[in-house]
Design a protein around this motif. Structure first.
Motif, PDB file in Angstrom:
ATOM      1  N   SER A  89       0.841  -1.185   0.000  1.00 19.57           N
ATOM      2  CA  SER A  89       0.000   0.000   0.000  1.00 19.57           C
ATOM      3  C   SER A  89       0.877   1.236   0.000  1.00 19.57           C
ATOM      4  CB  SER A  89      -0.883  -0.010   1.239  1.00 19.57           C
ATOM      5  OG  SER A  89      -1.676   1.125   1.296  1.00 19.57           O
ATOM      6  N   PRO A  90       0.515   2.314  -0.563  1.00 18.13           N
ATOM      7  CA  PRO A  90      -0.592   2.533  -1.487  1.00 18.13           C
ATOM      8  C   PRO A  90      -0.158   2.216  -2.923  1.00 18.13           C
ATOM      9  CG  PRO A  90       0.429   4.638  -1.027  1.00 18.13           C
ATOM     10  CD  PRO A  90       1.191   3.588  -0.240  1.00 18.13           C
ATOM     11  N   SER A  91      -1.057   1.687  -3.706  1.00 20.92           N
ATOM     12  CA  SER A  91      -0.785   1.443  -5.120  1.00 20.92           C
ATOM     13  C   SER A  91      -2.091   1.192  -5.852  1.00 20.92           C
ATOM     14  CB  SER A  91       0.143   0.236  -5.302  1.00 20.92           C
ATOM     15  OG  SER A  91      -0.526  -0.967  -5.017  1.00 20.92           O
ATOM     16  N   GLU A  92      -2.078   1.441  -7.158  1.00 22.38           N
ATOM     17  CA  GLU A  92      -3.252   1.142  -7.971  1.00 22.38           C
ATOM     18  C   GLU A  92      -3.496  -0.362  -8.012  1.00 22.38           C
ATOM     19  OE1 GLU A  92      -3.445   2.852 -11.862  1.00 22.38           O
ATOM     20  OE2 GLU A  92      -2.813   4.815 -11.138  1.00 22.38           O
ATOM     21  N   GLU A  93      -2.424  -1.136  -7.965  1.00 22.20           N
ATOM     22  CA  GLU A  93      -2.545  -2.592  -8.000  1.00 22.20           C
ATOM     23  C   GLU A  93      -3.284  -3.102  -6.758  1.00 22.20           C
ATOM     24  OE1 GLU A  93      -2.305  -6.193  -9.884  1.00 22.20           O
ATOM     25  OE2 GLU A  93      -1.812  -4.218 -10.670  1.00 22.20           O
ATOM     26  N   LEU A  94      -3.060  -2.455  -5.607  1.00 23.18           N
ATOM     27  CA  LEU A  94      -3.772  -2.848  -4.390  1.00 23.18           C
ATOM     28  C   LEU A  94      -5.270  -2.611  -4.557  1.00 23.18           C
ATOM     29  CD1 LEU A  94      -3.877  -3.806  -1.454  1.00 23.18           C
ATOM     30  CD2 LEU A  94      -3.497  -1.432  -0.766  1.00 23.18           C
ATOM     31  N   ASP A  95      -5.656  -1.451  -5.065  1.00 21.37           N
ATOM     32  CA  ASP A  95      -7.073  -1.152  -5.279  1.00 21.37           C
ATOM     33  C   ASP A  95      -7.713  -2.166  -6.224  1.00 21.37           C
ATOM     34  OD1 ASP A  95      -6.814   1.037  -3.639  1.00 21.37           O
ATOM     35  OD2 ASP A  95      -6.706   2.499  -5.269  1.00 21.37           O
ATOM     36  N   ARG A  96      -7.016  -2.505  -7.297  1.00 24.84           N
ATOM     37  CA  ARG A  96      -7.531  -3.473  -8.262  1.00 24.84           C
ATOM     38  C   ARG A  96      -7.683  -4.852  -7.615  1.00 24.84           C
ATOM     39  NH1 ARG A  96      -5.526  -7.262 -11.669  1.00 24.84           N
ATOM     40  NH2 ARG A  96      -6.619  -7.583 -13.631  1.00 24.84           N
ATOM     41  N   THR A  97      -6.686  -5.266  -6.850  1.00 28.84           N
ATOM     42  CA  THR A  97      -6.718  -6.571  -6.199  1.00 28.84           C
ATOM     43  C   THR A  97      -7.878  -6.661  -5.209  1.00 28.84           C
ATOM     44  OG1 THR A  97      -4.334  -6.833  -6.444  1.00 28.84           O
ATOM     45  CG2 THR A  97      -5.400  -8.175  -4.762  1.00 28.84           C
ATOM     46  N   LEU A  98      -8.053  -5.632  -4.388  1.00 33.36           N
ATOM     47  CA  LEU A  98      -9.149  -5.636  -3.419  1.00 33.36           C
ATOM     48  C   LEU A  98     -10.506  -5.623  -4.107  1.00 33.36           C
ATOM     49  CD1 LEU A  98      -7.710  -3.235  -0.688  1.00 33.36           C
ATOM     50  CD2 LEU A  98      -7.697  -5.744  -0.722  1.00 33.36           C
ATOM     51  N   ALA A  99     -10.617  -4.896  -5.218  1.00 33.74           N
ATOM     52  CA  ALA A  99     -11.870  -4.873  -5.977  1.00 33.74           C
ATOM     53  C   ALA A  99     -12.187  -6.255  -6.548  1.00 33.74           C
ATOM     54  CB  ALA A  99     -11.792  -3.834  -7.094  1.00 33.74           C
TER      55      ALA A  99
END
Length: 113
Positions: A89-99
């Motif tokens: 965290s933070p990263s766009e990849e984290l947001d995508r993975t959680l979604a």
């Protein structure tokens, strides 16, 4: 699967839990205690907890409850992933993975970082 994910996202995106009751009408419930589907159920949620589950024609809806029509939809508990590898965290990849977890019905993860 799409209907399950859509229902789950509707529930999760509804906002913070409030004291008001919510009634899911005419849903098909996937209980975790048996391998059958409970069809045409009403599920009453009060103060963030399931207060009652019963046949749609036998279960009264509390006055003032928010009513969600669940016809042809499924309702099930969120799934848990207890060995998740998630990006830092933070990263766009984290947001995508959680979604992606959420879209597949997983509402709880235990990150291994």
């Amino acid at each position: 699967m799409k209907k399950i994910a859509a229902t789950l996202l509707t529930v999760l995106c509804a906002g913070p839990v409030s004291a008001a009751d919510t009634a899911f009408l005419n849903v098909n419930v996937l209980p975790m205690t048996s391998d059958r589907v409970l069809r045409e159920q009403t599920v009453i949620v009060s103060d963030g907890r399931i207060a009652r589950i019963g046949r749609v024609d036998e279960t009264p809806v509390p006055t003032g409850a928010e009513v969600i029509d669940g016809t042809d939809r499924y309702l099930m508990p969120g799934l848990a992933e207890m060995h998740a590898h998630v990006p830092a965290s933070p990263s766009e990849e984290l947001d995508r993975t959680l979604a992606l977890y959420l879209a597949n019905g997983i509402t709880t993860i235990r990150g291994m970082l």
